[in-house]
Design a protein around this motif. Sequence first.
Motif, short mmCIF file in Angstrom:
data_model
loop_
_atom_site.label_atom_id
_atom_site.label_comp_id
_atom_site.label_asym_id
_atom_site.label_seq_id
_atom_site.Cartn_x
_atom_site.Cartn_y
_atom_site.Cartn_z
N ASN A 37 39.04 117.10 68.97
CA ASN A 37 38.72 118.48 69.35
C ASN A 37 37.26 118.80 69.03
OD1 ASN A 37 41.41 118.58 69.99
ND2 ASN A 37 41.90 120.30 68.65
N LEU A 93 53.86 122.87 69.63
CA LEU A 93 53.75 122.47 68.23
C LEU A 93 54.83 121.46 67.85
CD1 LEU A 93 52.88 125.90 66.57
CD2 LEU A 93 51.33 124.05 67.22
N ARG A 127 52.53 118.65 68.01
CA ARG A 127 52.02 119.03 66.69
C ARG A 127 50.70 119.81 66.74
NH1 ARG A 127 53.18 113.63 62.94
NH2 ARG A 127 55.41 113.49 63.42
N GLU A 128 50.30 120.21 67.92
CA GLU A 128 49.08 121.01 68.09
C GLU A 128 49.09 121.63 69.48
OE1 GLU A 128 45.50 118.61 68.05
OE2 GLU A 128 46.54 116.92 68.97
N ARG A 147 46.14 121.91 71.79
CA ARG A 147 44.72 121.55 71.87
C ARG A 147 43.90 122.50 72.74
NH1 ARG A 147 43.01 115.71 73.12
NH2 ARG A 147 41.26 116.27 71.76
N ASP A 151 43.35 125.68 70.86
CA ASP A 151 42.45 125.50 69.71
C ASP A 151 41.00 125.33 70.16
OD1 ASP A 151 44.66 125.64 68.07
OD2 ASP A 151 44.85 123.46 67.83
#
Length: 248
Positions: free
Chosen positions: A40, A103, A107-108, A110, A113
């Motif tokens: 990221n 999530l 687990r994210e 992207r 974010d």
Amino acid sequence: MEEKIFAGIDLAWTSNNETGICMINEHGEILFSHSEVYSNAEICKVFLDSDITCGKNVYIGIDAPLIFPEDVKEYRTAERELKRADINGFHLSSFQVSKEYMLKTYRESRGEDISRYLAENKKYNYTDKLFTHSHEVVETFPTGITAGIFPEIFPAGYKLKGKKADSIKGYDILYKKIKVFEEKKIINGFTENFKLPEDDMKRKEYKSFEDRIDAFLCAFALFLVHKNLASELYFGNKEKGLIFLPLK
């Protein structure tokens, strides 16, 4: 007046996979086209601290969900609106997601974010009307872009879903359509950056190539709107999820 850069990010939903990035300037020159495993932070650095983007007005189309409802279990309405819409005679399906799903599965989130970081550090704006701010980020996706710009060949068939040879044949069709824009001197560098793959290209190599194609399409969609060669369509809203598509 500052120069404009139109960028596309074919974002892998996990940082373990390759992401494609493409950048086109306002003269239609392809300045950057690459696919690799980016963190990221590395993606953000490209748009906050690189020779290509510094001092420019930058508009980014990202193929990934960028905005979710506050309720993490709530699914976005943008995909439902898109499915009901008529895009040049097609009804498109886009994978509907919630923040909770992202999530749990990846687990994210992207896209969310990255776009939030860009907004906080360079004042990128989410927009439902392109080119009203100096820096903007919008969610889009290549399948919808091809339906909006090239309905006569939709779905093109270049995606690597079955036999690689079939994907290459599909890309040949798309390649010829985009090449027309280069022949008309609307864009420059397409054939150099996206020449037809050889038949012996490995599947992994073609997948990387496909990521670059998708990133190009995301950037190209913004460029066409800037040139008044396409209009804007939006589905959803800036509060709970918004998808942009071009319509020729």
